[in-house]
Motif scaffolding. Sequence first.
Motif, PDB file in Angstrom:
ATOM      1  N   VAL A 199      -7.949   0.139   5.057  1.00  0.00           N
ATOM      2  CA  VAL A 199      -6.716  -1.147   5.146  1.00  0.00           C
ATOM      3  C   VAL A 199      -6.232  -1.690   6.598  1.00  0.00           C
ATOM      4  CG1 VAL A 199      -4.237  -1.049   4.355  1.00  0.00           C
ATOM      5  CG2 VAL A 199      -5.767   0.688   2.756  1.00  0.00           C
TER       6      VAL A 199
ATOM      7  N   LEU B  79      -9.628   5.202  -2.374  1.00  0.00           N
ATOM      8  CA  LEU B  79      -8.119   3.928  -1.813  1.00  0.00           C
ATOM      9  C   LEU B  79      -8.595   3.304  -3.707  1.00  0.00           C
ATOM     10  CD1 LEU B  79      -5.913   2.664  -0.202  1.00  0.00           C
ATOM     11  CD2 LEU B  79      -7.931   0.763   0.109  1.00  0.00           C
TER      12      LEU B  79
ATOM     13  N   VAL C  35       4.448  -1.271   3.155  1.00  0.00           N
ATOM     14  CA  VAL C  35       4.128  -0.132   3.102  1.00  0.00           C
ATOM     15  C   VAL C  35       4.670   1.771   2.738  1.00  0.00           C
ATOM     16  CG1 VAL C  35       2.526   1.690   5.132  1.00  0.00           C
ATOM     17  CG2 VAL C  35       2.487  -0.895   5.630  1.00  0.00           C
TER      18      VAL C  35
ATOM     19  N   ALA D  21       1.447   5.293   0.755  1.00  0.00           N
ATOM     20  CA  ALA D  21      -0.153   6.415   1.405  1.00  0.00           C
ATOM     21  C   ALA D  21       0.681   8.282   0.760  1.00  0.00           C
ATOM     22  CB  ALA D  21      -1.062   6.567   2.775  1.00  0.00           C
TER      23      ALA D  21
ATOM     24  N   ALA E 261       0.570  -1.533   0.187  1.00  0.00           N
ATOM     25  CA  ALA E 261      -0.255  -0.211  -0.083  1.00  0.00           C
ATOM     26  C   ALA E 261       1.039   1.467  -0.255  1.00  0.00           C
ATOM     27  CB  ALA E 261      -1.167   0.174   1.603  1.00  0.00           C
TER      28      ALA E 261
ATOM     29  N   CYS F 274      -3.981   7.139   7.312  1.00  0.00           N
ATOM     30  CA  CYS F 274      -4.469   7.796   5.736  1.00  0.00           C
ATOM     31  C   CYS F 274      -4.505   6.166   5.447  1.00  0.00           C
ATOM     32  CB  CYS F 274      -3.179   8.524   5.558  1.00  0.00           C
ATOM     33  SG  CYS F 274      -2.690   9.738   6.379  1.00  0.00           S
ATOM     34  N   LEU F 275      -4.166   5.563   5.748  1.00  0.00           N
ATOM     35  CA  LEU F 275      -4.770   3.596   4.934  1.00  0.00           C
ATOM     36  C   LEU F 275      -5.870   3.338   5.762  1.00  0.00           C
ATOM     37  CD1 LEU F 275      -1.073   2.927   3.974  1.00  0.00           C
ATOM     38  CD2 LEU F 275      -3.061   3.499   2.741  1.00  0.00           C
TER      39      LEU F 275
ATOM     40  N   ALA G 124      -3.205   5.440  -1.390  1.00  0.00           N
ATOM     41  CA  ALA G 124      -4.948   5.856  -1.245  1.00  0.00           C
ATOM     42  C   ALA G 124      -4.647   7.551  -1.731  1.00  0.00           C
ATOM     43  CB  ALA G 124      -4.146   6.243   0.225  1.00  0.00           C
TER      44      ALA G 124
END
Length: 491
Positions: free
Chosen positions: A429, A401, A437, A334, A332, A423-424, A410
């Motif tokens: 998430v 997302l 991440v 962000a 992920a 934020c995730l 994100a």
Amino acid sequence: MNIFVAGMMMETNSFSAIPCTRDSFVNAMYYRPEHTGPDPEPAAYEQFGYRTFLRLARERGYGAYASLHAFAEPAAPCRQEDYESLRDEILDDLRAAMPVDMVFLMLHGAQMAQGYDDCEGDIIEKVREITGPDIFIGVELDLHGNVTTRMAEASNALVACLLYPHTDFDERGEQLFAIGERFARGEIRTRNHLQRVPMLGLYYTTLPHMMAVNDAVLAAERQDGIHSVSLMHGFAWADHPDVGAAVIVVAESGQGGVPDLARDIGRQFFAARDETRSLRRPVDDILGAIAASPEAGPFVIADVADNAGGGAGADSTFILTRLIERGIKDAALAMIWDPIAVDFAWQAGIGNRLNLRLGGKTGPFAGLPVDGEATVVALADAIEQEDPAGGLMFGIGRAALLRIGGILVAVNSIRQQVYDPVCLTGLGVDLSALRIVVVKSTQHFYERFSTLATGIFYCETPGSLTLDFDAGRYSRLRRPIWPIDADAAPA
């Protein structure tokens, strides 16, 4: 006694493509008490960076006159008329509050405007013109300020936070307030001693060498006649002669040995100069190390050169592109600042796919856009993250997302760095289920991500805040300066 408190904080990146206007402050944080004094409403005590001064004044029974407190995300130099209008609000409030016994200013230390290299020096000098020579002026700074002689000479005490991430603003504010009280009672007379350290860079105080330098600072502050010592790390992405690191010693006027003390600390600071820079690794090296690790994760990769908190666009695609090209799953990222992509995602709706051009919009330091199919996984418009430096809450705007291949991305509409996992997680998430991440932040993420990370990597890219400094971008630096000049050395 009566005190006057005001604040304006903005870190200016000379090379940023992001404009700064009055709206940049109003939209991020612009606060004026309902009245300037002598006792502003409680909200002023609780919510803003100058709260420490107001809290202590209330506890002591002093009158407190509070002017505006404004903050803008780092960007290019502010439009001249907008900076001047904000500054003049502070000055007008001070004139109305006079006479006062102490003035406390919460400033950044690296604010520029069109026509002004040194906004802090300008503000402090104009405050001094109003107060006269005998009133205490104390200024609390972000350690990423580029401190100037004007700032040092026009104030009685410059005190910066010591920690990066900046989690000690309140403690350093208490220290500055105590200096001001003793000055106002006539117990001490202080001056700022400024020692420049010829280096550009970033210096994480979570690392051993910088922790040792901070220990030396705290030991120096225990000496008689030494009221405060601050390490100014400087902000390297500005172009004027005072850019770079420095040591500030607030000492009793006439105190002997202060220049030697400042030089000694400056040399220790210089000796730690490469500790943080050496952490930065190319993205493929980092991905290779993660692939070879038997640990499950999550591994946090800091996209340090695309930090909105340093004036970057927060829309670079260098890391995202390599994740896609290498077929990385369970990752992920962000946050990418792309209001157009957010708007398209909201129009498409959750569960739907769209062909999207993502990121790469703010200039060459953002890389090329990522083009391809994206699935809208989640939408949110009420996520706030807490800044560990001051406990302030900042909304990230409308957010989406997206799933691009095996990567969750994100995307948000208000440019800011990542401080908090929300934020995730605010988009649903589960970080514990991820192997990688990526966060667009240089170091302020550390406070809240280090406890959940299996490992942390700092990734160097060609982004706006690269530590691979190009001398050709600068025209006004004081030379020699490390790392541009190999022969740079402290006094």
